[in-house]
Design a protein around this motif. Structure first.
Motif, PDB file in Angstrom:
ATOM      1  N   LEU A  88      -5.866  -5.531   9.553  1.00 25.85           N
ATOM      2  CA  LEU A  88      -5.435  -4.140   9.670  1.00 25.85           C
ATOM      3  C   LEU A  88      -5.561  -3.650  11.106  1.00 25.85           C
ATOM      4  O   LEU A  88      -4.642  -3.020  11.645  1.00 25.85           O
ATOM      5  CB  LEU A  88      -6.259  -3.265   8.729  1.00 25.85           C
ATOM      6  CG  LEU A  88      -6.009  -1.757   8.795  1.00 25.85           C
ATOM      7  CD1 LEU A  88      -4.598  -1.433   8.316  1.00 25.85           C
ATOM      8  CD2 LEU A  88      -7.035  -1.001   7.949  1.00 25.85           C
ATOM      9  N   SER A 112       2.427  -1.706   1.758  1.00 23.91           N
ATOM     10  CA  SER A 112       1.866  -3.030   1.492  1.00 23.91           C
ATOM     11  C   SER A 112       2.088  -3.502   0.070  1.00 23.91           C
ATOM     12  O   SER A 112       1.990  -4.705  -0.203  1.00 23.91           O
ATOM     13  CB  SER A 112       0.356  -3.021   1.801  1.00 23.91           C
ATOM     14  OG  SER A 112       0.117  -2.678   3.148  1.00 23.91           O
ATOM     15  N   VAL A 115       2.557  -0.856  13.555  1.00 26.70           N
ATOM     16  CA  VAL A 115       3.187   0.354  13.007  1.00 26.70           C
ATOM     17  C   VAL A 115       3.014   1.563  13.922  1.00 26.70           C
ATOM     18  O   VAL A 115       3.508   2.646  13.596  1.00 26.70           O
ATOM     19  CB  VAL A 115       2.621   0.695  11.609  1.00 26.70           C
ATOM     20  CG1 VAL A 115       2.796  -0.460  10.658  1.00 26.70           C
ATOM     21  CG2 VAL A 115       1.155   1.119  11.666  1.00 26.70           C
ATOM     22  N   ILE A 148      -1.707  -4.939  11.818  1.00 18.49           N
ATOM     23  CA  ILE A 148      -0.902  -3.923  11.148  1.00 18.49           C
ATOM     24  C   ILE A 148      -0.839  -2.624  11.945  1.00 18.49           C
ATOM     25  O   ILE A 148       0.259  -2.102  12.209  1.00 18.49           O
ATOM     26  CB  ILE A 148      -1.439  -3.672   9.721  1.00 18.49           C
ATOM     27  CG1 ILE A 148      -1.309  -4.950   8.884  1.00 18.49           C
ATOM     28  CG2 ILE A 148      -0.681  -2.531   9.058  1.00 18.49           C
ATOM     29  CD1 ILE A 148      -1.872  -4.827   7.489  1.00 18.49           C
ATOM     30  N   LEU A 149      -2.006  -2.093  12.335  1.00 21.96           N
ATOM     31  CA  LEU A 149      -2.003  -0.817  13.051  1.00 21.96           C
ATOM     32  C   LEU A 149      -1.239  -0.871  14.373  1.00 21.96           C
ATOM     33  O   LEU A 149      -0.420   0.024  14.652  1.00 21.96           O
ATOM     34  CB  LEU A 149      -3.440  -0.337  13.274  1.00 21.96           C
ATOM     35  CG  LEU A 149      -4.157   0.208  12.034  1.00 21.96           C
ATOM     36  CD1 LEU A 149      -5.580   0.618  12.372  1.00 21.96           C
ATOM     37  CD2 LEU A 149      -3.403   1.399  11.441  1.00 21.96           C
ATOM     38  N   VAL A 186       5.349  -0.592   8.237  1.00 23.23           N
ATOM     39  CA  VAL A 186       4.750  -1.731   7.531  1.00 23.23           C
ATOM     40  C   VAL A 186       5.839  -2.686   7.061  1.00 23.23           C
ATOM     41  O   VAL A 186       5.712  -3.916   7.163  1.00 23.23           O
ATOM     42  CB  VAL A 186       3.899  -1.243   6.341  1.00 23.23           C
ATOM     43  CG1 VAL A 186       3.399  -2.422   5.517  1.00 23.23           C
ATOM     44  CG2 VAL A 186       2.718  -0.410   6.831  1.00 23.23           C
ATOM     45  N   THR A 195       5.379   5.552   8.472  1.00 30.53           N
ATOM     46  CA  THR A 195       4.347   4.521   8.356  1.00 30.53           C
ATOM     47  C   THR A 195       4.779   3.444   7.373  1.00 30.53           C
ATOM     48  O   THR A 195       4.601   2.239   7.626  1.00 30.53           O
ATOM     49  CB  THR A 195       3.011   5.139   7.911  1.00 30.53           C
ATOM     50  OG1 THR A 195       2.622   6.155   8.842  1.00 30.53           O
ATOM     51  CG2 THR A 195       1.920   4.077   7.856  1.00 30.53           C
ATOM     52  N   LEU A 252       0.243   3.124   4.685  1.00 27.96           N
ATOM     53  CA  LEU A 252      -0.157   1.717   4.770  1.00 27.96           C
ATOM     54  C   LEU A 252      -0.259   1.094   3.384  1.00 27.96           C
ATOM     55  O   LEU A 252       0.179  -0.054   3.172  1.00 27.96           O
ATOM     56  CB  LEU A 252      -1.501   1.602   5.506  1.00 27.96           C
ATOM     57  CG  LEU A 252      -1.495   1.950   6.995  1.00 27.96           C
ATOM     58  CD1 LEU A 252      -2.901   1.930   7.551  1.00 27.96           C
ATOM     59  CD2 LEU A 252      -0.606   0.979   7.781  1.00 27.96           C
ATOM     60  N   VAL A 303      -1.022   8.431   7.083  1.00 28.45           N
ATOM     61  CA  VAL A 303      -1.128   7.057   7.582  1.00 28.45           C
ATOM     62  C   VAL A 303      -1.781   6.125   6.561  1.00 28.45           C
ATOM     63  O   VAL A 303      -1.211   5.069   6.240  1.00 28.45           O
ATOM     64  CB  VAL A 303      -1.870   7.032   8.934  1.00 28.45           C
ATOM     65  CG1 VAL A 303      -2.155   5.589   9.364  1.00 28.45           C
ATOM     66  CG2 VAL A 303      -1.052   7.742  10.005  1.00 28.45           C
TER      67      VAL A 303
END
Length: 254
Positions: free
Chosen positions: A171, A91, A179, A175-176, A149, A145, A87, A83
């Motif tokens: 995040l 990114s 995803v 983001i979390l 993203v 993952t 990420l 994970v």
């Protein structure tokens, strides 16, 4: 009401499929195997009788718990690696370009092909099993993952920046959650791979686990117990996949 009826029909069809599989098993043994006493030890009747006896033995549950613990440890290690790495790669385009060829190369190597190397480096025991399980499970989580993203709505990130959110807040809040569905898909795929890889990994000289127990039944020539273990492994794997699907339905964003 219509949805409930559809679910009932699907459930009945699933049961019918399993009964057909059982019938094919019975036919394969009794029709093609004839009266060979060795083949009859692999019959559904002998297998189910041995499974009933095994379920009464406390040692069976010890082996199951050991195997489930190894699955859990391998999955957690894969999440801890996959994970955060996913990420970061998702990114930064340049990081993705730099790592994709290497990761695609590594993930195409069967985890089982590392068994001799890992045993020489780590010896026998749980350590090589954890390494092999983690190596097998990390790729679906990592790649899903990254895909999660990439699929984030850019407007969410723009809104986060416009509200002066910190990187940690972006995040945690954007983001979390965005995803999570892809990560859970990766977890489900990883569980399937882990369950397949686990049994041969547990033949690396350990003294407990489902793979070890299968070797033990083979050495004792207890073939009906061997088939009972194969059946139990299938049932447990089916239950793990059902649990992963429930997690996806429960936690993945709609």
């Amino acid at each position: 009401m219509r949805q409930r009826s559809s679910s009932t029909v699907r459930g009945l069809l699933g049961v019918a499929g399993l009964l057909c599989l059982l019938l094919l098993w019975w036919l394969g043994v009794h029709v093609f195997g004839g009266n060979d006493s060795l083949v009859l030890r692999f019959s559904p009747e002998a297998t189910l009788a041995s499974l009933g006896e095994l379920l009464l033995r406390p040692e069976l549950y010890e082996h199951v718990l050991v195997s489930l613990k190894r699955i859990l440890v391998g999955l957690l290690l894969a999440l801890l690696i996959g994970v955060p790495l996913g990420l970061m790669i998702g990114s930064y385009r340049h990081l993705e370009a730099a790592t994709t060829p290497a990761f695609q190369f590594l993930r195409m190597i069967s985890p089982l092909s590392w068994m001799p190397v890992v045993v020489m480096l780590l010896g026998v025991g749980d350590q090589p099993i954890y390494f092999l399980l983690t190596f097998a499970a990390v790729w679906p989580i990592l790649l899903n993952t990254v895909a999660g993203v990439r699929q984030l709505d850019p407007r969410w990130l723009q809104l986060s920046r416009s509200l002066s959110a910190t990187r940690w807040e972006t995040l945690r809040k954007v983001i979390l959650p965005g995803v999570l569905g892809q990560v859970l898909t990766g977890v489900r795929l990883s569980i399937g791979i882990l369950w397949i890889v686990l049994v041969p990994c547990e033949m690396l000289g350990v003294s407990a686990g489902l793979g070890y127990f299968i070797l033990d039944t083979r050495d004792r020539l207890a073939y009906s117990e061997l088939m009972a273990m194969v059946l139990l492994i299938g049932v447990l794997g089916f239950a793990l996949d059902a649990f992963a699907r429930w997690l996806h339905r429960r936690w993945a964003p709609a």
